[in-house]
Design a protein around this motif. Structure first.
Motif, PDB file in Angstrom:
ATOM      1  N   GLN A  61      45.282  33.221  35.774  1.00  9.44           N
ATOM      2  CA  GLN A  61      46.200  33.229  34.561  1.00  9.44           C
ATOM      3  C   GLN A  61      46.393  35.218  34.914  1.00  9.44           C
ATOM      4  OE1 GLN A  61      47.243  30.926  32.704  1.00  9.44           O
ATOM      5  NE2 GLN A  61      46.317  29.754  33.871  1.00  9.44           N
ATOM      6  N   ILE A  62      47.823  35.403  34.628  1.00 10.65           N
ATOM      7  CA  ILE A  62      48.740  36.718  34.514  1.00 10.65           C
ATOM      8  C   ILE A  62      49.078  36.950  33.017  1.00 10.65           C
ATOM      9  CG2 ILE A  62      49.256  38.596  35.906  1.00 10.65           C
ATOM     10  CD1 ILE A  62      49.994  36.522  37.892  1.00 10.65           C
ATOM     11  N   LEU A  63      48.174  38.043  32.936  1.00 10.75           N
ATOM     12  CA  LEU A  63      48.749  38.952  31.392  1.00 10.75           C
ATOM     13  C   LEU A  63      49.028  39.926  32.391  1.00 10.75           C
ATOM     14  CD1 LEU A  63      45.611  38.851  29.640  1.00 10.75           C
ATOM     15  CD2 LEU A  63      47.863  37.532  29.104  1.00 10.75           C
ATOM     16  N   TRP A  64      50.501  40.864  31.314  1.00 11.60           N
ATOM     17  CA  TRP A  64      51.545  41.003  32.124  1.00 11.60           C
ATOM     18  C   TRP A  64      52.240  41.898  30.962  1.00 11.60           C
ATOM     19  CZ3 TRP A  64      56.658  40.361  35.358  1.00 11.60           C
ATOM     20  CH2 TRP A  64      57.171  41.865  35.528  1.00 11.60           C
ATOM     21  N   ASP A  65      51.804  43.282  30.830  1.00 10.85           N
ATOM     22  CA  ASP A  65      52.461  43.815  29.954  1.00 10.85           C
ATOM     23  C   ASP A  65      54.245  44.060  30.271  1.00 10.85           C
ATOM     24  OD1 ASP A  65      53.724  46.031  27.919  1.00 10.85           O
ATOM     25  OD2 ASP A  65      51.482  46.313  27.170  1.00 10.85           O
ATOM     26  N   VAL A  66      55.156  44.116  29.865  1.00 12.15           N
ATOM     27  CA  VAL A  66      56.055  44.500  30.454  1.00 12.15           C
ATOM     28  C   VAL A  66      56.299  45.944  30.274  1.00 12.15           C
ATOM     29  CG1 VAL A  66      57.497  42.076  30.691  1.00 12.15           C
ATOM     30  CG2 VAL A  66      58.304  43.737  28.860  1.00 12.15           C
ATOM     31  N   SER A  67      56.665  46.480  28.828  1.00 10.57           N
ATOM     32  CA  SER A  67      56.359  47.926  28.364  1.00 10.57           C
ATOM     33  C   SER A  67      55.778  48.725  29.441  1.00 10.57           C
ATOM     34  CB  SER A  67      55.917  48.058  26.763  1.00 10.57           C
ATOM     35  OG  SER A  67      54.731  47.644  26.988  1.00 10.57           O
ATOM     36  N   THR A  68      54.040  48.562  29.504  1.00  9.17           N
ATOM     37  CA  THR A  68      53.873  49.084  30.318  1.00  9.17           C
ATOM     38  C   THR A  68      53.594  49.274  32.076  1.00  9.17           C
ATOM     39  OG1 THR A  68      51.481  48.493  29.412  1.00  9.17           O
ATOM     40  CG2 THR A  68      52.295  49.921  28.672  1.00  9.17           C
ATOM     41  N   GLY A  69      53.646  47.618  32.508  1.00  4.46           N
ATOM     42  CA  GLY A  69      53.420  47.234  33.517  1.00  4.46           C
ATOM     43  C   GLY A  69      52.395  46.810  33.854  1.00  4.46           C
ATOM     44  N   SER A  70      51.166  46.804  32.848  1.00  4.95           N
ATOM     45  CA  SER A  70      50.008  46.546  32.802  1.00  4.95           C
ATOM     46  C   SER A  70      49.632  45.069  32.989  1.00  4.95           C
ATOM     47  CB  SER A  70      48.722  46.763  31.604  1.00  4.95           C
ATOM     48  OG  SER A  70      49.433  48.068  31.614  1.00  4.95           O
ATOM     49  N   GLN A  71      49.039  44.675  33.835  1.00 11.71           N
ATOM     50  CA  GLN A  71      48.369  43.413  34.290  1.00 11.71           C
ATOM     51  C   GLN A  71      46.887  43.343  34.336  1.00 11.71           C
ATOM     52  OE1 GLN A  71      49.441  41.998  37.916  1.00 11.71           O
ATOM     53  NE2 GLN A  71      52.153  42.189  37.684  1.00 11.71           N
ATOM     54  N   ALA A  72      46.667  41.892  33.981  1.00 13.27           N
ATOM     55  CA  ALA A  72      45.279  41.157  34.252  1.00 13.27           C
ATOM     56  C   ALA A  72      45.771  40.393  35.339  1.00 13.27           C
ATOM     57  CB  ALA A  72      44.524  41.417  32.978  1.00 13.27           C
ATOM     58  N   VAL A 122      37.959  39.090  37.514  1.00 15.07           N
ATOM     59  CA  VAL A 122      39.168  39.726  36.088  1.00 15.07           C
ATOM     60  C   VAL A 122      39.823  40.870  37.287  1.00 15.07           C
ATOM     61  CG1 VAL A 122      40.550  40.601  34.251  1.00 15.07           C
ATOM     62  CG2 VAL A 122      38.715  38.611  34.363  1.00 15.07           C
ATOM     63  N   VAL A 123      40.471  40.998  37.536  1.00 11.70           N
ATOM     64  CA  VAL A 123      41.008  42.269  37.811  1.00 11.70           C
ATOM     65  C   VAL A 123      42.155  42.857  37.010  1.00 11.70           C
ATOM     66  CG1 VAL A 123      42.488  43.320  39.274  1.00 11.70           C
ATOM     67  CG2 VAL A 123      41.030  41.668  40.803  1.00 11.70           C
ATOM     68  N   GLN A 124      42.278  44.403  36.457  1.00 14.96           N
ATOM     69  CA  GLN A 124      43.000  44.752  36.081  1.00 14.96           C
ATOM     70  C   GLN A 124      43.751  45.890  36.602  1.00 14.96           C
ATOM     71  OE1 GLN A 124      41.392  44.769  31.423  1.00 14.96           O
ATOM     72  NE2 GLN A 124      40.162  44.766  32.659  1.00 14.96           N
ATOM     73  N   ARG A 125      45.364  46.193  36.030  1.00 12.98           N
ATOM     74  CA  ARG A 125      46.307  48.249  36.783  1.00 12.98           C
ATOM     75  C   ARG A 125      47.142  48.104  35.555  1.00 12.98           C
ATOM     76  NH1 ARG A 125      46.267  42.851  41.623  1.00 12.98           N
ATOM     77  NH2 ARG A 125      45.110  43.815  43.118  1.00 12.98           N
ATOM     78  N   GLY A 126      47.421  48.650  36.229  1.00 11.00           N
ATOM     79  CA  GLY A 126      48.355  49.792  34.957  1.00 11.00           C
ATOM     80  C   GLY A 126      47.463  50.400  33.928  1.00 11.00           C
ATOM     81  N   PRO A 127      47.996  51.032  33.543  1.00 14.34           N
ATOM     82  CA  PRO A 127      47.475  52.503  32.721  1.00 14.34           C
ATOM     83  C   PRO A 127      46.662  51.684  30.926  1.00 14.34           C
ATOM     84  CG  PRO A 127      49.877  52.054  31.744  1.00 14.34           C
ATOM     85  CD  PRO A 127      49.328  51.248  32.805  1.00 14.34           C
ATOM     86  N   GLU A 128      47.480  50.363  30.855  1.00 13.56           N
ATOM     87  CA  GLU A 128      46.500  49.475  29.408  1.00 13.56           C
ATOM     88  C   GLU A 128      44.889  48.875  29.869  1.00 13.56           C
ATOM     89  OE1 GLU A 128      46.643  50.253  26.584  1.00 13.56           O
ATOM     90  OE2 GLU A 128      48.466  51.270  26.463  1.00 13.56           O
ATOM     91  N   ARG A 129      44.111  48.770  29.721  1.00 11.21           N
ATOM     92  CA  ARG A 129      43.566  47.322  30.146  1.00 11.21           C
ATOM     93  C   ARG A 129      43.584  46.526  28.919  1.00 11.21           C
ATOM     94  NH1 ARG A 129      40.825  48.472  34.407  1.00 11.21           N
ATOM     95  NH2 ARG A 129      38.718  47.824  33.475  1.00 11.21           N
TER      96      ARG A 129
END
Length: 85
Positions: A7-18, A30-37
């Protein structure tokens, strides 16, 4: 988004992903990327939900204004968390 075990969670406003995927020996990676965890937020939300007795879906609400989006449990001034705006 995602299919099957990944599964991929994606915050389009910050570009963050999990990204979650089954680990070879059991459990999850779990791999997290971007400014929001994002996955950290998921885990906090689950802990909040468990702490208030695991309410059913009808026990949740959301308040949206120009300045804020907030998910809450039980009552608008009850336990909850802010969503990115």
């Amino acid at each position: 988004m995602g299919a099957g075990a990944e599964q991929i969670l994606w915050d389009v406003s910050t570009g963050s992903q999990a990204r979650t995927a089954l680990a070879p020996g059991g459990g999850w990676n779990v791999v997290q990327r971007g400014p929001e965890r994002l996955w950290d937020r998921v885990e906090r939300a689950v802990r909040h939900w468990q702490a208030v007795g695991e309410p059913r879906q009808e026990g949740f609400g959301i308040t949206v204004s120009a300045a804020r989006q907030r998910v809450w449990m039980g009552a608008e001034d009850g336990p909850g968390w802010d969503l990115p705006v």
